[in-house]
Scaffold this active site. Sequence first.
Site, PDB file in Angstrom:
ATOM      1  N   LYS A  39      69.491  78.048 148.501  1.00 29.02           N
ATOM      2  CA  LYS A  39      70.243  78.388 149.567  1.00 29.02           C
ATOM      3  C   LYS A  39      69.030  78.277 150.889  1.00 29.02           C
ATOM      4  CE  LYS A  39      74.004  81.082 147.574  1.00 29.02           C
ATOM      5  NZ  LYS A  39      75.034  80.094 147.877  1.00 29.02           N
TER       6      LYS A  39
ATOM      7  N   ARG B  11      81.307  78.483 139.151  1.00 28.41           N
ATOM      8  CA  ARG B  11      82.184  77.794 138.521  1.00 28.41           C
ATOM      9  C   ARG B  11      81.934  77.351 137.172  1.00 28.41           C
ATOM     10  NH1 ARG B  11      82.806  73.277 143.005  1.00 28.41           N
ATOM     11  NH2 ARG B  11      82.328  75.050 144.103  1.00 28.41           N
TER      12      ARG B  11
HETATM   13  N1  BES Z   1      78.265  82.456 145.750  1.00 26.74           N
HETATM   14  C1  BES Z   1      78.559  81.265 146.538  1.00 26.74           C
HETATM   15  C2  BES Z   1      79.640  81.179 147.443  1.00 26.74           C
HETATM   16  C3  BES Z   1      79.390  82.037 148.699  1.00 26.74           C
HETATM   17  C4  BES Z   1      78.660  81.763 149.779  1.00 26.74           C
HETATM   18  C5  BES Z   1      79.726  83.424 148.626  1.00 26.74           C
HETATM   19  C6  BES Z   1      78.689  82.669 151.089  1.00 26.74           C
HETATM   20  C7  BES Z   1      79.782  84.209 149.828  1.00 26.74           C
HETATM   21  C8  BES Z   1      79.078  83.804 150.967  1.00 26.74           C
HETATM   22  C9  BES Z   1      78.496  80.090 145.642  1.00 26.74           C
HETATM   23  O1  BES Z   1      77.852  80.119 144.390  1.00 26.74           O
HETATM   24  C10 BES Z   1      78.133  78.950 146.305  1.00 26.74           C
HETATM   25  O2  BES Z   1      77.114  78.850 146.508  1.00 26.74           O
HETATM   26  N2  BES Z   1      78.970  77.801 146.633  1.00 26.74           N
HETATM   27  C11 BES Z   1      78.657  76.804 147.390  1.00 26.74           C
HETATM   28  C12 BES Z   1      79.496  75.850 146.792  1.00 26.74           C
HETATM   29  C13 BES Z   1      78.960  74.281 147.263  1.00 26.74           C
HETATM   30  C14 BES Z   1      77.522  74.118 146.611  1.00 26.74           C
HETATM   31  C15 BES Z   1      79.929  73.324 146.758  1.00 26.74           C
HETATM   32  C16 BES Z   1      79.076  77.043 148.767  1.00 26.74           C
HETATM   33  O3  BES Z   1      80.211  77.445 149.189  1.00 26.74           O
HETATM   34  O4  BES Z   1      78.471  76.623 149.654  1.00 26.74           O
HETATM   35 MN    MN Z   2      75.921  79.234 144.609  1.00 31.28          MN
END
Ligand code: BES
Ligand code: MN
Length: 490
Positions: free
Chosen positions: A268, A344
């Site tokens: 991230k 997921r």
């Molecule tokens: N935990 C995150 C989703 C999330 C992001 C929750 C920001 C709350 C605030 C999840 O694991 C994630 O990183 N999802 C990605 C998916 C993408 C890589 C397809 C996302 O939403 O960016």
């Molecule tokens: Mn994630």
Amino acid sequence: MQISLSPANLQSWTGSVLVVCLLEGDLETCLDQLEARCGGALSPSIKHQNFKSKAGDVASFQLLNGNPDKLVLVGLGERQNLKLDDLRQAASHAARASIGNEGTLGILFPWEALDCGAAARAIAEGVRLSLYKDQRFRSSPEPRSKPSKLELIGLPESANDQLKMVQPTCAGVELARELVAAPPNSLTPLALADTAAQLAKDHGLELSLLGKAECAERGMGAYLAVAQGSDLEPKFIHLTYRPTGPVKHRLALVGKGLTFDSGGYNLKVGAAQIDKMKFDMGGSAAVIGAARSIAELRPQGVEVHIIVAACENMVNGSAVHPGDIVKASNGTTIEINNTDAEGRLTLADALVYACELKPDAIVDLATLTGACIIALGEEIAGFWTGDDPLAEGLSHAANSAGEGLWRMPLHSAYRDGLKSQLADLKNTGPRPGGSITAALFLKEFVEASIPWAHIDIAGTVWSDKGKGINPAGATGYGVRTLVNWICSHT
Ligand code: BES
Ligand code: MN
Ligand code: ZN
């Protein structure tokens, strides 16, 4: 905080803070009574504070005779528009106005306009949840006094049935808030499992804990792939509530339990708010919080399974490479094209496990996608299901709880976005519709005959500024909806 009904009325009630909630137009008819109660002219000050009984109007008066110490007027707006949620908002104003006063907080409100039990519950939950403050991580707690008792004035005895739900429900919401707010160096997968164990011990739930080896035996290759990048052991948690009498319904709740999500090697960066990713176990907090509530409420006829595949998504030398192919416990192979779509993967194996229990319905909660925040913001969670009665039940439960929940399309054509050249599936599809493909990915791990719903709480799990009955920070979203939904099966 003690919570009860008081048979008193405006003139006879005694305590330290008296809150009177007023519909538009009711101030004029009430003013004489209010002045009689407080022994002085209120009109000039009401004008000065520009109080008109509109929703959100608040006026407060420090009384010299100390009976009560403080009078607070809260506006409710127009009678024909009055909803339970207006009472929750009013409760949050009442609670805020009462801070600094010890003793009893009394609230007088027009319960006749609504179902009185539901109204009592909304007010009482609103007050208790608004007054919540997390002081666990301060070396010395900030001095802060608040009322120790809440009395709802003038309601009929019949409101008591619903009022009895308030303390157990709020205890669950507050547990969820505490779990979410706890930092990732304190709330590890092991600490989450310990919380479940303590809950099981204190409230008579069954607990089964699986370690890494047992998960490997079950072939949970998707979940363990996420966990392998962390130095902390994964913990697979299964709590069970069994009613004393005969079982009519068997329900399973699954919660995403990432105690920290760094993103893995698809790390991230930038606006991704990596420092907030302790809240990525918000789904597990909601289901464990609901377990806390249910264990105390002990509803009849319904057996509830709570399932969490807890771990961290980190980047040590053994972490998953972007491109790795893993196999989930139902035999499905997955090409991990993005290690940040880890939730997921953990849910895949948790859902397979839940299906093996052959429940009548499965609901999962997860902080799954940023896309869901973009779609619905911070006050509304999205949910996906192919089962209309389940959708109806969840919408109703959320609506009476005052938690925003909106059904989203499980659009099967987007399943194409998850096709992999090599494996059965990729874990991420294209960016557009990202929360839909996430739901479609999960669907691959649920037996088609079992009604299932997925709730994406990425937006609602946390509130930076706080809103209504949620102080800033973890909201405990989902607990109240789940409690209502489970209790609707009795
Ligand atoms: N935990 C995150 C989703 C999330 C992001 C929750 C920001 C709350 C605030 C999840 O694991 C994630 O990183 N999802 C990605 C998916 C993408 C890589 C397809 C996302 O939403 O960016
Ligand atoms: Mn994630
Ligand atoms: Zn995540």
